[in-house]
Design an enzyme around this catalytic site. Structure first.
Site, PDB file in Angstrom:
ATOM      1  N   LYS A  13     -15.807  21.223   1.025  1.00 21.42           N
ATOM      2  CA  LYS A  13     -15.625  22.167   2.140  1.00 21.42           C
ATOM      3  C   LYS A  13     -15.743  21.445   3.487  1.00 21.42           C
ATOM      4  CE  LYS A  13     -19.090  24.877   0.873  1.00 21.42           C
ATOM      5  NZ  LYS A  13     -19.609  24.176  -0.322  1.00 21.42           N
ATOM      6  N   ARG A  88     -22.511  32.705   1.445  1.00 23.38           N
ATOM      7  CA  ARG A  88     -23.127  32.155   0.237  1.00 23.38           C
ATOM      8  C   ARG A  88     -23.867  33.171  -0.610  1.00 23.38           C
ATOM      9  NH1 ARG A  88     -23.808  26.467   2.645  1.00 23.38           N
ATOM     10  NH2 ARG A  88     -24.255  25.126   0.893  1.00 23.38           N
ATOM     11  N   ARG A 127     -22.632  10.237  -1.841  1.00 27.54           N
ATOM     12  CA  ARG A 127     -22.224  10.684  -0.497  1.00 27.54           C
ATOM     13  C   ARG A 127     -23.187  10.193   0.587  1.00 27.54           C
ATOM     14  NH1 ARG A 127     -21.466  17.051   1.011  1.00 27.54           N
ATOM     15  NH2 ARG A 127     -23.713  17.236   0.722  1.00 27.54           N
ATOM     16  N   ARG A 156     -28.218  12.566   2.869  1.00 25.06           N
ATOM     17  CA  ARG A 156     -28.889  13.838   3.095  1.00 25.06           C
ATOM     18  C   ARG A 156     -30.022  13.981   2.094  1.00 25.06           C
ATOM     19  NH1 ARG A 156     -24.311  18.447   3.723  1.00 25.06           N
ATOM     20  NH2 ARG A 156     -25.885  19.581   2.529  1.00 25.06           N
ATOM     21  N   ARG A 167     -29.447  23.115  -6.062  1.00 27.26           N
ATOM     22  CA  ARG A 167     -28.301  23.692  -5.341  1.00 27.26           C
ATOM     23  C   ARG A 167     -27.246  24.232  -6.306  1.00 27.26           C
ATOM     24  NH1 ARG A 167     -26.780  18.812  -1.797  1.00 27.26           N
ATOM     25  NH2 ARG A 167     -25.329  20.144  -0.690  1.00 27.26           N
TER      26      ARG A 167
HETATM   27  P1  AMP Z   1     -24.264  22.728   3.551  1.00 27.43           P
HETATM   28  O1  AMP Z   1     -24.138  21.686   4.604  1.00 27.43           O
HETATM   29  O2  AMP Z   1     -23.256  23.842   3.711  1.00 27.43           O
HETATM   30  O3  AMP Z   1     -24.301  22.159   2.162  1.00 27.43           O
HETATM   31  O4  AMP Z   1     -25.684  23.415   3.784  1.00 27.43           O
HETATM   32  C1  AMP Z   1     -26.883  22.673   3.676  1.00 27.43           C
HETATM   33  C2  AMP Z   1     -28.055  23.620   3.458  1.00 27.43           C
HETATM   34  O5  AMP Z   1     -28.159  24.513   4.569  1.00 27.43           O
HETATM   35  C3  AMP Z   1     -27.936  24.533   2.250  1.00 27.43           C
HETATM   36  O6  AMP Z   1     -28.346  23.901   1.050  1.00 27.43           O
HETATM   37  C4  AMP Z   1     -28.860  25.667   2.645  1.00 27.43           C
HETATM   38  O7  AMP Z   1     -30.223  25.292   2.536  1.00 27.43           O
HETATM   39  C5  AMP Z   1     -28.557  25.816   4.132  1.00 27.43           C
HETATM   40  N1  AMP Z   1     -27.426  26.730   4.361  1.00 27.43           N
HETATM   41  C6  AMP Z   1     -26.234  26.440   4.951  1.00 27.43           C
HETATM   42  N2  AMP Z   1     -25.444  27.516   4.993  1.00 27.43           N
HETATM   43  C7  AMP Z   1     -26.150  28.522   4.403  1.00 27.43           C
HETATM   44  C8  AMP Z   1     -25.861  29.881   4.097  1.00 27.43           C
HETATM   45  N3  AMP Z   1     -24.692  30.458   4.409  1.00 27.43           N
HETATM   46  N4  AMP Z   1     -26.816  30.611   3.475  1.00 27.43           N
HETATM   47  C9  AMP Z   1     -28.017  30.076   3.168  1.00 27.43           C
HETATM   48  N5  AMP Z   1     -28.346  28.793   3.402  1.00 27.43           N
HETATM   49  C10 AMP Z   1     -27.420  28.018   4.011  1.00 27.43           C
END
Ligand code: AMP
Length: 211
Positions: A13, A88, A127, A156, A167
Site C-alpha cells: 500500500k 482497518r 524492508r 521499523r 499484525r
Molecule cells: P502502517 O504504516 O499503515 O503499517 O501502520 C503502522 C501502525 O500504525 C499500525 O500497525 C497500527 O499500529 C497503526 N495504524 C495505522 N493506521 C491505523 C488504522 N487505520 N487503525 C489502527 N491503527 C493504525
C-alpha cells in the site's frame, strides 16, 4: 475521487500510494505516517499511539477517526484522496462513511491488494524505510541513503518477527471483515494481485480502476 487502499501489512500500500497519487493527481493520506511522525515529535498523539504500534496492534478507532477528520477537512483533499492504511476496522469504515456523508462525498473504490502470508513475512523482514520521508525499500541495508530525500534507511520496530505475527493476526481478526462490509454496503471493491514488480502492480491497479 476517494480511494481506500486495503490489504495486509506489507501488501505494498505504502509503495503504490504515491505512484497512484501521481498518476491520478490526488494526494495520499497515510495514517501510519501521521502516527510515526507524531511518535518522533513526542506529541500527545504520539505518546498514546507508540505502544500499540511497537507491538503491531491497532491504535484505537477514536484516535484514527480523529486524525482522518482533521486531515480530510484540509483544502488539499478537496478534489480527492488516496487513503493508505485506513480503513482497518468496521467501526472505522462506518465512521469514515458518516464523515464523508456530511461532506456530500463517498468512497469511490476500495483497492484490495491480494498477497499470501509467506510473501508478506519475506517482504517485511527485508524492508527498510527512510527515517525522514518514510519511503519503503526492499533489500536495502539499514543506514543506506534514501533515493528520494537522502535520509537514512532504518528498520521499523513493527517489522520485527513477533510484531509481524501480531499484525497478521490483527489483520485477519479486525481488518479482513472490512472488505465484506464494503461489499455489503454497495462499495466498489477491486481486487488486485499484489505480487510482482512494482510498476506492473501500478499498471494492473490503474487498469482495474478503468474497468
Ligand atoms: P502502517 O504504516 O499503515 O503499517 O501502520 C503502522 C501502525 O500504525 C499500525 O500497525 C497500527 O499500529 C497503526 N495504524 C495505522 N493506521 C491505523 C488504522 N487505520 N487503525 C489502527 N491503527 C493504525
Amino acid at each position: 475521487m476517494i480511494i481506500v487502499l486495503f490489504g495486509k501489512p506489507g501488501a505494498g500500500k505504502g509503495t503504490q500510494a504515491p505512484l497512484l497519487a501521481n498518476d491520478l493527481d490526488v494526494p495520499t493520506l497515510a495514517t501510519g505516517d501521521v502516527l510515526r511522525s507524531a511518535v518522533r515529535g513526542g506529541t500527545t498523539l504520539g505518546l498514546e499511539a507508540k505502544g500499540y504500534m511497537d507491538r503491531g496492534e491497532l491504535v484505537p478507532d477514536k484516535v484514527i477517526l480523529g486524525i482522518v477528520a482533521e486531515e480530510l477537512g484540509q483544502p488539499q483533499y478537496a478534489k480527492g484522496v488516496i487513503l493508505d492504511g485506513v480503513v482497518r476496522t468496521v467501526p472505522q469504515a462506518e465512521g469514515l462513511e458518516r464523515m464523508l456523508k456530511v461532506l456530500g462525498r463517498k468512497v469511490d473504490a476500495v483497492l484490495a491488494f491480494d498477497i499470501d502470508n509467506d510473501e508478506i513475512v519475506r517482504r517485511l523482514s527485508g524492508r527498510t524505510v527512510c527515517e525522514n520521508c518514510q519511503t519503503p525499500y526492499t533489500g536495502r541495508e539499514v543506514g543506506s541513503v534514501c533515493d528520494k530525500c537522502g535520509g537514512a534507511l532504518m528498520r521499523r520496530k513493527d517489522d520485527e518477527p513477533e510484531a509481524i505475527r501480531t499484525r497478521l493476526r490483527v489483520y485477519d481478526e479486525q481488518t479482513a471483515p472490512v472488505l465484506d462490509w464494503y461489499r455489503r454496503n454497495g462499495g466498489w471493491v477491486v481486487v488486485v494481485d499484489a505480487v510482482g514488480p512494482v510498476e506492473e502492480i501500478t499498471k494492473r491497479t490503474l487498469e482495474a480502476l478503468q474497468r
